[in-house]
Motif scaffolding. Structure first.
Motif, PDB file in Angstrom:
ATOM      1  N   MET A 146      47.482   0.074  39.133  1.00  0.00           N
ATOM      2  CA  MET A 146      46.445  -0.919  39.369  1.00  0.00           C
ATOM      3  C   MET A 146      45.758  -1.308  38.063  1.00  0.00           C
ATOM      4  SD  MET A 146      46.516  -1.660  42.572  1.00  0.00           S
ATOM      5  CE  MET A 146      44.946  -2.476  42.758  1.00  0.00           C
ATOM      6  N   ASP A 147      45.370  -0.309  37.286  1.00  0.00           N
ATOM      7  CA  ASP A 147      44.631  -0.586  36.058  1.00  0.00           C
ATOM      8  C   ASP A 147      45.466  -1.399  35.072  1.00  0.00           C
ATOM      9  OD1 ASP A 147      42.511  -0.583  34.377  1.00  0.00           O
ATOM     10  OD2 ASP A 147      42.292   1.588  34.248  1.00  0.00           O
ATOM     11  N   PHE A 149      38.104  -4.968  41.127  1.00  0.00           N
ATOM     12  CA  PHE A 149      38.484  -3.935  40.162  1.00  0.00           C
ATOM     13  C   PHE A 149      37.779  -4.154  38.825  1.00  0.00           C
ATOM     14  CE2 PHE A 149      41.364  -1.545  37.407  1.00  0.00           C
ATOM     15  CZ  PHE A 149      41.599  -0.412  38.173  1.00  0.00           C
ATOM     16  N   VAL A 189      48.623  -8.553  45.191  1.00  0.00           N
ATOM     17  CA  VAL A 189      47.209  -8.376  44.879  1.00  0.00           C
ATOM     18  C   VAL A 189      46.575  -9.747  44.684  1.00  0.00           C
ATOM     19  CG1 VAL A 189      45.564  -7.364  43.251  1.00  0.00           C
ATOM     20  CG2 VAL A 189      47.669  -6.145  43.807  1.00  0.00           C
ATOM     21  N   SER A 221      49.249   5.634  40.910  1.00  0.00           N
ATOM     22  CA  SER A 221      48.597   4.522  41.610  1.00  0.00           C
ATOM     23  C   SER A 221      47.453   3.948  40.785  1.00  0.00           C
ATOM     24  CB  SER A 221      48.070   5.005  42.970  1.00  0.00           C
ATOM     25  OG  SER A 221      49.107   5.532  43.759  1.00  0.00           O
ATOM     26  N   ASN A 265      48.348  -3.250  35.585  1.00  0.00           N
ATOM     27  CA  ASN A 265      48.804  -4.567  36.009  1.00  0.00           C
ATOM     28  C   ASN A 265      47.659  -5.543  36.242  1.00  0.00           C
ATOM     29  OD1 ASN A 265      51.871  -4.441  36.443  1.00  0.00           O
ATOM     30  ND2 ASN A 265      51.166  -2.578  37.440  1.00  0.00           N
ATOM     31  N   ILE A 266      46.506  -5.053  36.664  1.00  0.00           N
ATOM     32  CA  ILE A 266      45.364  -5.955  36.807  1.00  0.00           C
ATOM     33  C   ILE A 266      44.875  -6.410  35.436  1.00  0.00           C
ATOM     34  CG2 ILE A 266      42.940  -6.039  37.498  1.00  0.00           C
ATOM     35  CD1 ILE A 266      43.653  -4.489  39.965  1.00  0.00           C
ATOM     36  N   ILE A 286      52.567  -6.577  42.220  1.00  0.00           N
ATOM     37  CA  ILE A 286      51.257  -7.065  41.814  1.00  0.00           C
ATOM     38  C   ILE A 286      51.002  -8.451  42.389  1.00  0.00           C
ATOM     39  CG2 ILE A 286      51.946  -8.230  39.688  1.00  0.00           C
ATOM     40  CD1 ILE A 286      48.862  -5.983  40.209  1.00  0.00           C
ATOM     41  N   THR A 306      40.976  -8.861  44.759  1.00  0.00           N
ATOM     42  CA  THR A 306      41.208  -7.485  44.295  1.00  0.00           C
ATOM     43  C   THR A 306      40.977  -7.387  42.804  1.00  0.00           C
ATOM     44  OG1 THR A 306      42.870  -7.239  46.051  1.00  0.00           O
ATOM     45  CG2 THR A 306      42.851  -5.594  44.303  1.00  0.00           C
ATOM     46  N   ASP A 307      41.458  -8.369  42.050  1.00  0.00           N
ATOM     47  CA  ASP A 307      41.240  -8.371  40.605  1.00  0.00           C
ATOM     48  C   ASP A 307      39.758  -8.308  40.269  1.00  0.00           C
ATOM     49  OD1 ASP A 307      43.948  -8.544  40.327  1.00  0.00           O
ATOM     50  OD2 ASP A 307      43.986 -10.694  39.859  1.00  0.00           O
TER      51      ASP A 307
END
Length: 619
Positions: free
Chosen positions: A471-472, A335, A327, A467, A474-475, A324, A331-332
């Motif tokens: 992303m969901d 998203f 990222v 995937s 850890n963001i 992460i 990117t954060d």
């Protein structure tokens, strides 16, 4: 002349057992009569016997040697008794067969009795031949074979003892190092660091809430409704997408159990997991795929979830959370912008549905619904913004901010029950009147009936879902852990992924909807537990501290579970109120998103932008 000779007591003793058959043979040879009943009953025996001189000879059998008894039994008579032998030779020959059979039977019976009375060791020492007399056992100290056997056993025991001592010593001295090495191979350094960082705060994560009850209680009430709205809304949408396979009850059960479990297992308890629009979209695509190919949805759903759980746990154990770091903030924000637009989209679609389903000649109901939704949105936004205003005291502003959103929900629900508004028939939540899974199915999904080939093919959609979850999750956790929030206890991305993987596996087995990191609910949790202060230098409100606790998340999701007992009451909650909450959550998530702000700045007059603005720099 008749002489009574009592049978000797030792006749049937152990040493006399072999003489018995010979003595009985003598009686047959010399008397030419059968064995009398008196002899069998151990009665006095009458033996007529005469020698060559005419005198009667009485010979004690117990005083005779085996050699003499053998001669007496089988007719080997000394020469001095040749006259008697000749007179009885015919009788001896005629009774030879009877004599031999009786001798053998008597010998066998006594040997069997002897074996029953002796130990196996003594029985092995008894010779079966009639010519060998039982001897006393050799003393143990003189038995060389026995001494050698004992010595061999002793040496073997000493070797085993020495080996046991060496093994125990090796386990004690080398065991911890071996376990540490194996543990290091399975558990990454990143996961161990996360565990060491959060372990010392675990108790305070629960107890800190009790020292801030005036902040936690209103936060729990607000979070309950802010979490309930997406659960009920997504449950209603999922019921339509999956044709009743997964509905509102499943979403309530999954949100409650997953939320409480995550509060206990996670590393960062300020993060909330909940159903999201992206996971709902994946579920919708998987259901359409199963329908088109004739597959049972729930078993395939379970296998995809199990593979995803395995991948998430593996990534957590191997320190996948460090990825992460690659990222960026861009990117954060992209998203989070996508999530905020998804909330706004779902709220708008719900309001649009009212216009599509209404009578074109009477649009009163859609407009009343739109008014209730917008009223909920603006009222909630105003009571939240009141905390930064100059009106009232600090305590009053904080109380309005904490309890205001809950009061708005109750107010508009009561407003819909007024007679003048009720006649418009504004739609309310549709939930079952009692606890029941969709279609009346059982809790446990029969996923073992899926063929082996299909189980392995489920790996491919599981990779995509992993995937998405990575992303969901850890963001969302990264947004919570950002420096602006001033959290003090540290992050634990790898522990969060392991906890989410375990929860995903359990939910999949029971056919319940998947949960993952929810950015909107997580940020609402952080803001509800944040204490602000006024900065005289900047003349702005800034974060003083955040109460980091697991208690609020656990209790909030426990209340969601308690909603299952209040299903009939949920029918009084208007759907436009839920849509208004969606609009508010989506708009709230846009706050501070520089990516969305730059999109708006692209339409601004260039001369009015700061000199260091990216548009000014890049042109």
């Amino acid at each position: 002349m008749m002489i009574h000779v009592p049978l000797h007591n030792n006749l049937w003793s152990r040493k006399g057992s072999k003489r018995c058959s010979a003595i009985l043979a003598i009686f047959i040879v010399h008397m030419n009569v059968g064995i009398t009943v008196a002899f069998l009953n151990n009665a006095p025996l009458i033996i007529p016997r005469s020698s060559s001189s005419g005198n009667i000879n009485i010979r004690n059998p117990m005083s005779m040697s085996m050699h003499q008894i053998r001669h007496e039994a089988y007719g080997f008579i000394p020469k001095s008794q040749s006259s008697l032998a000749s007179s009885t030779s015919s009788t001896t020959r005629s009774s030879t067969d009877m004599k031999n059979m009786l001798s053998k039977e008597c010998s066998k019976s006594h040997k069997s009795k002897e074996k029953k009375r002796t130990s196996p060791l003594m029985a092995s020492l008894i010779d079966d031949s009639d010519e060998t007399e039982i001897k006393d056992p050799i003393p143990l100290k003189d038995d060389k074979e026995f001494i050698a056997a004992v010595k061999e056993v002793k040496e073997a025991a000493l070797n085993v003892t020495a080996s046991s001592v060496q093994l125990t010593s090796a386990i004690v001295t080398k065991g911890p190092g071996i376990l540490r090495r194996l543990f290091a191979m399975v558990v990454s350094k990143e996961l161990r660091n996360d565990f060491g960082r959060r372990r010392k705060h675990y108790i305070s994560d629960w107890t800190d809430a009790f020292s801030h009850l005036n902040q936690c209680i209103p936060a729990i009430l607000f979070l309950y409704f802010s979490c309930l709205a997406p659960v009920v809304s997504f449950g209603t949408i999922a019921s339509q997408i999956t044709e009743g396979t997964i509905g509102v009850v499943e979403f309530l059960v999954a949100s409650a159990t997953a939320g409480m479990s995550y509060s206990v297992l996670s590393g960062q308890p300020m993060t909330f997991i909940a159903p999201t629009g992206l996971s709902l979209a994946f579920m919708s695509g998987l259901y359409r795929f199963c329908s088109m190919n004739g597959f049972d949805f729930l078993p395939i759903y379970t296998w995809v979830g199990l593979w995803t759980a395995l991948f998430m746990i593996s990534m957590g154990f191997r320190g996948g959370g460090k990825l992460i770091r690659l990222v960026t903030r861009f990117t954060d924000e992209v998203f989070n912008g996508l999530l905020s637009l998804n909330f706004i989209y779902e709220g708008a679609v719900s309001l649009r549905r009212n216009f599509l389903l209404a009578d074109p000649l009477n649009l009163s109901m859609p407009f009343v619904s739109l008014s209730i939704a917008l009223g909920t949105y603006f009222s909630t936004a105003q009571v939240i913004a009141l905390e930064k205003s100059i009106y009232f005291s600090k305590k009053v502003r904080k109380a309005i901010k904490d309890f205001g959103p809950v009061a708005v929900l109750f107010a508009f629900s009561a407003f819909n029950q007024l007679g003048s508004i009720k006649k418009f028939k504004v739609p309310t939540l549709v939930v079952p009147q009692h606890f029941q899974l969709a279609g009346g199915r059982k809790f446990l999904v029969d996923f073992l009936k899926v063929p082996i080939r299909q189980r392995w093919l489920c790996v491919f959609p599981a990779v995509l879902l992993t995937s998405l979850f990575f992303m969901d999750q850890n963001i969302s956790a990264r947004v919570v852990n950002k420096e602006e929030n001033k959290l003090q206890k540290g992050e634990a991305y790898n522990i969060d992924m392991v906890a989410l993987g375990i929860i995903t596996g359990v939910l999949s087995i029971f056919g319940l909807p998947w949960m993952c990191g929810a950015t909107v609910q997580s940020m609402n949790h952080v803001r509800a537990m944040t204490t602000l202060k006024f900065n005289n230098e900047t003349q702005e409100m800034e974060i003083d501290h955040v109460t980091e606790t697991r208690t609020t998340g656990f209790v909030t999701h426990a209340l969601l579970g308690g909603t299952l007992f209040l299903l009939p009451l949920l029918t009084y909650l208007p759907i436009p109120v839920v849509s208004g909450v969606f609009l508010f959550l989506g708009r709230k998530l846009m706050s501070g998103n520089t990516f969305l702000q730059r999109i708006l700045d692209a339409f601004s007059e260039k001369s009015r932008l700061p000199a260091n603005h990216p548009i000014q720099v890049l042109g």
